[in-house]
Write an enzyme that holds these catalytic residues in place. Sequence first.
Site, PDB file in Angstrom:
ATOM      1  N   PHE A 141      39.774  43.869  25.561  1.00 52.37           N
ATOM      2  CA  PHE A 141      39.670  45.108  26.345  1.00 52.37           C
ATOM      3  C   PHE A 141      39.501  44.729  27.802  1.00 52.37           C
ATOM      4  CE2 PHE A 141      37.791  48.790  28.311  1.00 52.37           C
ATOM      5  CZ  PHE A 141      38.437  49.851  27.702  1.00 52.37           C
ATOM      6  N   ASP A 226      37.436  37.514  31.833  1.00 48.68           N
ATOM      7  CA  ASP A 226      36.950  38.885  31.997  1.00 48.68           C
ATOM      8  C   ASP A 226      35.494  38.898  31.554  1.00 48.68           C
ATOM      9  OD1 ASP A 226      36.140  41.505  31.591  1.00 48.68           O
ATOM     10  OD2 ASP A 226      38.064  42.173  30.794  1.00 48.68           O
ATOM     11  N   LYS A 255      30.252  46.537  35.329  1.00 54.37           N
ATOM     12  CA  LYS A 255      29.169  46.966  34.442  1.00 54.37           C
ATOM     13  C   LYS A 255      27.792  46.582  35.003  1.00 54.37           C
ATOM     14  CE  LYS A 255      31.590  47.511  30.000  1.00 54.37           C
ATOM     15  NZ  LYS A 255      31.390  48.948  29.761  1.00 54.37           N
TER      16      LYS A 255
END
Length: 406
Positions: A141, A226, A255
């Site tokens: 993702f 990532d 995040k």
Amino acid sequence: MSVEQAPVHRADFDQVMVPNYAPAAFIPVRGEGSRVWDQAGRERVDFSGGIAVNVLGHCHPALVNALTEQGNKLWHVSNVFTNEPALQLAKKLVDATFAERVFFCNSGAEANEAAFKLARRVAFDRYGEEKYEIVAALNSFHGRTLFTVSVGGQPKYSDGFGPKITGIRHVPFNDLEALKAIVSDKTCAVVLEPVQGEGGVLPADLAYLQGARELCNQHNALLIFDEVQCGMGRSGHLFAYMHYGVIPDIVSSAKSLGGGFPIGAMLTTEALAKHFPVGTHGTTYGGNPLACAVAGAVFDVLTTPGVLEGVQAKHQKFKARLEGIGQHYGIFSQVRGLGLLIGCVLSEAWKGKARAVFDAAEQENLMILQAGPDVIRFAPSLVVEDADIDEGLDRFERAVAKLTQG
């Protein structure tokens, strides 16, 4: 002067919002530490962390102070100018990592978009237009833009939007032979999550990441990590690449970087950053003073002695209790993850029923997450107190007991 707002309710969501989310039946209105209260004053323990975002819990004093202080100074000036909080945060990130240059944006998707564009630009400049393929893992993702969702390798998110971005190849995660078979001189980048988050909280094997690094070196490709979900302390190291000792060329972060305030960053080397000269890429809000001031405070707390070391102790506390619950009730086959990104893999009998576990936890006033239909995910605050861990896991055990015993 404050204007009194009309009361709103969960039912209003279905009247005014685009229906791409299905939020819970309650509306959180206040948070403190690892506790959240809804409109009715009902208190919940939060082990979801805003999907691995609230790295220091809710309303941490250091973050509230940073935001308030900066909010009284300067909010936005655009990238026609630079600003002090952005430069201070960039220096902290450069000093603490392999990186020499930082690009700030607003989200993980934007950080990855920048990373993928940079990788293609570097290959174009150095080797010509034939070198543009990006190799990624299935079930990864990387965001929701058309580019990042195409790289993500989950058709449920990328199908139905017309032609996909071309030149993206997918292979199974943690399968080095599959990677060797597909990486070629046409490959401009290999992009991997050191811990697959949405894909089921699945840590990479050390040999896999080491092998990916070697393949990239052999084929003049960039290695992109990532770390949107697993970075900024969540693994117990500032970034997960440090846990493995494998140095990438580019890292994306978001995040936890802002602890709840929207900010993303792409970290890379000076040599690669040169391929983004003035005008090649940009963002209106990226690196704004508010976001950078908050993220700077997050960084300072995370790098306070004892904080990251404490993550490992909290991991053990979670893991031991969750394994005990899993064995006693026959609901988990495995508890895995790094630091405070933990996945409980549902046993055969409970496969596909993560939502039922999520709902049962909600009934016991506990906020948790799923990572697909077969994995329960925990991403609590990195400074969650032991008393909150105990109370939250007591609630979780009650939920599991009711669920499994009918």
